[in-house]
Design an enzyme around this catalytic site. Structure first.
Site, PDB file in Angstrom:
ATOM      1  N   HIS A  46     -22.053 -11.958  18.199  1.00 14.11           N
ATOM      2  CA  HIS A  46     -22.903 -12.051  17.014  1.00 14.11           C
ATOM      3  C   HIS A  46     -24.363 -11.974  17.424  1.00 14.11           C
ATOM      4  O   HIS A  46     -24.772 -12.527  18.447  1.00 14.11           O
ATOM      5  CB  HIS A  46     -22.636 -13.365  16.275  1.00 14.11           C
ATOM      6  CG  HIS A  46     -23.391 -13.491  14.993  1.00 14.11           C
ATOM      7  ND1 HIS A  46     -23.079 -12.744  13.879  1.00 14.11           N
ATOM      8  CD2 HIS A  46     -24.442 -14.269  14.640  1.00 14.11           C
ATOM      9  CE1 HIS A  46     -23.909 -13.060  12.895  1.00 14.11           C
ATOM     10  NE2 HIS A  46     -24.750 -13.977  13.338  1.00 14.11           N
TER      11      HIS A  46
ATOM     12  N   CYS B 233     -24.309  -7.467  11.752  1.00 12.48           N
ATOM     13  CA  CYS B 233     -25.305  -8.408  12.253  1.00 12.48           C
ATOM     14  C   CYS B 233     -26.362  -7.787  13.166  1.00 12.48           C
ATOM     15  O   CYS B 233     -27.498  -8.252  13.147  1.00 12.48           O
ATOM     16  CB  CYS B 233     -24.624  -9.596  12.918  1.00 12.48           C
ATOM     17  SG  CYS B 233     -23.377  -9.159  14.134  1.00 12.48           S
TER      18      CYS B 233
END
Length: 393
Positions: free
Chosen positions: A319, A137
């Site tokens: 994330h 990510c």
């Protein structure tokens, strides 16, 4: 950490042809070995040596052979937000909270190519790279910003891209940046920053070491990893702030980073000073009550700090997401591979800390199309579990 060698285009296409379904172009994930099964294999001296042919056989046999006994209480993953005394480690690895981390030698090699979704963006057909459950990510969040800024372009028929290709494009962008200052000293400092950033690029494919401070949405402990955001002019934000209306929590947390706060909690809880013990418990309660890593105060500060139309990276729960601000509202780019065929699902609103959100198209118009794809949902969770709410955009 492994550094991927650049592949010949022909070999990359061959791998894509084998791993992408012709019906929906979704990446077929390789099965991961359960940690308990791994331990049993180590006892026999055979774990970690399964041949690729056997792995392919397991994949073909389906889920029946992938079942594993449920983990007991001792195997559940606990962190500082659950009242334990965790090891002090840097936040930033990209993983799902419910997954148990595997030791390095037990990790299965992951597929290193990702599906490309083409969206209309400000009148231009623009690529966006999607990800599966455990995609890189940080790399995708940065590269999607460069795609949306048209600083990196792909062939119009591109449907998949490898992590090596993404890192090559990013490296070209970094090397093309010119220093703003002309003095020799500043140019040398700039070149050092570029060198530091280039050494960080391979880490983007696995995760970044990021250590937040709870005093501001742009406050992070500076590490070489942060240099890449500075050089590219990409703001890095988080929303994990202490509410100033809670003076006891403000005093207990102070200006500490996440790592420092965890160390303080461990020290205070073992202190003979009752005041320190109380302060440690207050700090621990703060981590427990804000386990979502986004507070309402942080969301308000984040909305105020982000500039209209600005593209940035938002860090939350290990994330990294591409974020923008449109007409005073915050939106996160939807990169879940389950939405690959959903043309009307491009942005997801960020307007509360509970996870309720609405989906919008590339023009930020409310989308009533929910993803009907598999419940992979990427690192953001299954789309079927989200509830759409009305919001003026």
């Amino acid at each position: 950490m492994e550094h991927h060698q650049a592949e010949h285009p022909a070999s990359a296409e061959a791998r894509v042809a084998e791993a992408v379904s012709p019906e929906n172009h979704e990446v077929l994930p390789q099965p991961e070995e359960h940690p308990q099964l791994k331990d049993a294999g180590d006892a026999d001296g055979t774990a970690g040596e399964q041949a690729p042919v056997e792995q392919a056989s397991r994949l073909a046999q389906g889920q029946d052979n992938l079942e594993s006994p449920p983990p007991d209480a001792s195997s559940s993953q606990l962190g500082p937000a659950h009242g334990t005394q965790p090891e002090v480690e840097t936040v930033g690895a990209c993983s799902r909270p419910q997954d148990l981390p595997l030791p390095p030698r037990a990790r299965q090699p992951e597929l290193d190519f990702y599906c490309v979704k083409w969206i209309p963006w400000k009148g231009e057909r623009t690529p966006v790279v999607t990800q599966s459950a455990n995609g890189p990510c940080p790399l995708l969040a940065i590269m999607n910003i460069l795609f949306l800024q048209w600083k990196v372009q792909l062939p119009p028929q591109k449907e998949v891209i490898t992590s090596d290709e993404l890192m090559a494009h990013l490296g070209d962008c970094l090397l093309s940046i010119k220093p703003q200052e002309k003095s020799e000293g500043l140019q040398l400092n700039f070149q050092q920053n570029v060198d530091d950033a280039m050494t960080v690029v391979p880490k983007l494919a696995t995760g970044l070491d990021v250590n937040v401070r709870f005093t501001g949405v742009s406050d992070f402990e500076y590490t070489p990893e942060c240099s890449i955001f500075d050089l590219l002019g990409i703001p890095l934000y988080h929303g994990w702030l202490v509410d100033p209306q809670s003076p006891e929590a403000v005093s207990a947390v102070g200006k500490l980073s996440y790592n420092q706060l965890v160390e303080k909690i461990i020290t205070c809880k073992h202190s003979s000073d009752t005041n320190l013990v109380t302060e440690g418990l207050i700090a621990e309660q703060f981590l427990e009550s804000t386990a979502a890593q986004l507070t309402y105060h942080g969301l308000c500060e984040l909305t105020a700090a982000a500039k209209e139309g600005e593209l940035s990276v938002f860090f939350r729960n290990n994330h990294f997401s591409t974020m923008t601000k449109h007409k005073g509202h915050l939106y996160l780019l939807v990169t879940d591979q389950g939405f690959l065929q959903e043309e009307q699902v491009v942005w997801e609103s960020l307007h509360n800390v509970d996870g309720d959100s609405c989906f919008c198209d590339s023009d930020f118009h409310l989308s009533h199309s929910l993803g009907k794809g598999p419940g992979a949902g990427g690192a953001r969770g299954s789309p079927e579990k989200r509830r759409q709410v009305d919001q003026t955009s």
